[in-house]
Scaffold this motif. Structure first.
Motif, PDB file in Angstrom:
ATOM      1  N   LEU A 293       0.823  -1.204   0.000  1.00 42.24           N
ATOM      2  CA  LEU A 293       0.000   0.000   0.000  1.00 42.24           C
ATOM      3  C   LEU A 293       0.860   1.259   0.000  1.00 42.24           C
ATOM      4  O   LEU A 293       0.530   2.251  -0.655  1.00 42.24           O
ATOM      5  N   ALA A 294       1.983   1.223   0.726  1.00 42.80           N
ATOM      6  CA  ALA A 294       2.883   2.376   0.741  1.00 42.80           C
ATOM      7  C   ALA A 294       3.483   2.613  -0.640  1.00 42.80           C
ATOM      8  O   ALA A 294       3.619   3.765  -1.091  1.00 42.80           O
ATOM      9  N   GLN A 295       3.832   1.545  -1.340  1.00 42.72           N
ATOM     10  CA  GLN A 295       4.365   1.678  -2.700  1.00 42.72           C
ATOM     11  C   GLN A 295       3.287   2.190  -3.651  1.00 42.72           C
ATOM     12  O   GLN A 295       3.554   3.032  -4.523  1.00 42.72           O
ATOM     13  N   ALA A 296       2.058   1.703  -3.490  1.00 42.58           N
ATOM     14  CA  ALA A 296       0.947   2.181  -4.316  1.00 42.58           C
ATOM     15  C   ALA A 296       0.710   3.665  -4.103  1.00 42.58           C
ATOM     16  O   ALA A 296       0.387   4.405  -5.042  1.00 42.58           O
ATOM     17  N   SER A 297       0.874   4.128  -2.871  1.00 39.53           N
ATOM     18  CA  SER A 297       0.672   5.541  -2.566  1.00 39.53           C
ATOM     19  C   SER A 297       1.684   6.427  -3.280  1.00 39.53           C
ATOM     20  O   SER A 297       1.426   7.608  -3.514  1.00 39.53           O
ATOM     21  N   ARG A 298       2.812   5.873  -3.666  1.00 37.55           N
ATOM     22  CA  ARG A 298       3.839   6.644  -4.369  1.00 37.55           C
ATOM     23  C   ARG A 298       3.593   6.696  -5.877  1.00 37.55           C
ATOM     24  O   ARG A 298       3.882   7.717  -6.513  1.00 37.55           O
TER      25      ARG A 298
END
Length: 310
Positions: free
Chosen positions: A238-243
């Motif tokens: 999810l953190a990577q998707a947020s980027r």
């Protein structure tokens, strides 16, 4: 820093944007009006105060849109966006900022401050994200072309064309055949993992990145005019998707027939994992349309699914 943002929606469905004035951080970019909470201030009361000070209106706060944790260098903020459908007075510029009313579907994300772009995406994206069944054979091309055209004409705005039994070129051909009606209706078709195909087809076609693709990204794979979704299963993804993505799916929230041995996340875990996500997130796994409001109450954009959506 807790920052409130008001999504003012007029009778025509337009939203009000304010331009950051010269001398401020991100000057020239547009944003949803609002501002910082005072110490100990209740969020809804803080948004009412900010809209009074900034626009001269008395607002009635409605429903939450999305909470966006964001980092600008060493500055961190939580951008907390709520819809405002009713207010007293006419919005006017009291702090020297330019104002404009815009149709959300026509707003270019590039004109917005980065933290405000997820708010726009949450407004643009529907609450339902259907995914085509995996077992569809290649010879069903025409049947699914007709089925998808009919669905778009009846209000389908977003769908994942996931046909693992088809050659990638055949899926691209289907997406190309759908483009005229999709563009006319403002719908978006996403290809499963096929970044090159989405680039080739252009506006109206996006990509849903698989988890392994997401983990290797160093930059956004498509222009802002094309949607990027991300398939996520934990906080790291999810953190990577947020980027790099416009939205994500998080799965499995409930038990599924396709993955009977996988322990589902459940709604409490789904909700807690969303607290660190900076993009709209769909609940996936065992979902039906009846779960839409449950997902919304948990902070999600809505629900994605296969069997319960066709």
């Amino acid at each position: 820093m807790h920052v409130m943002a008001g999504v003012l929606l007029d009778a025509r469905g337009r939203v009000l944007l304010a331009q950051r004035p010269p001398g401020k951080h991100l000057a020239g970019l547009w944003e949803f009006p609002g501002g910082k909470l005072d110490a100990g201030e209740i969020p809804a009361a803080g948004l009412v105060r900010e809209l009074r000070e900034e626009l001269g209106i008395e607002a009635e706060i409605c429903d939450p849109v999305i909470r966006v944790p964001w980092h600008y260098g060493d500055r961190s903020l939580l951008l907390d966006a709520w819809t405002v459908r009713h207010w007293h007075g006419e919005p006017m510029s009291l702090e020297g900022q330019a104002l404009q009313w815009c149709d959300p579907a026509g707003i270019d994300p590039a004109i917005l401050s980065p933290a405000d772009r997820p708010i726009l995406r949450a407004l643009q994206l529907p609450a339902r994200y259907p995914i085509t069944p995996a077992e569809v054979p290649p010879e069903a091309f025409e049947a699914w072309r007709h089925r998808l055209v009919e669905a778009i004409e009846h209000g389908l705005h977003l769908a994942l064309l996931r046909f693992p039994l088809w050659a990638p070129e055949r899926v691209r051909e289907l997406a190309a055949a759908l483009l005229p009606v999709a563009r006319a209706r403002g719908a978006h078709m996403l290809l499963s993992g096929d970044v090159a195909g989405a680039l080739e087809l252009g506006s109206g076609v996006g990509v849903q990145l698989k988890a392994f693709q997401l983990s290797s990204l160093e930059e956004r794979p498509l222009p802002l005019s094309q949607l990027v979704g991300a398939s996520c299963h934990d906080e790291i993804e999810l953190a990577q998707a947020s980027r790099f993505a416009d939205f994500a799916t998080l799965s499995p929230v409930s038990a599924t027939a396709t993955h009977p041995g996988v322990v589902p996340l459940g709604w409490p875990t789904f909700q807690s994992m969303l607290e660190a996500a900076s993009v709209p997130v769909y609940a996936l796994g065992g979902m039906t349309e009846a779960d839409t409001q449950v997902a919304r109450r948990a902070g999600g954009q809505g629900v994605a699914g296969i069997r319960g959506f066709w």
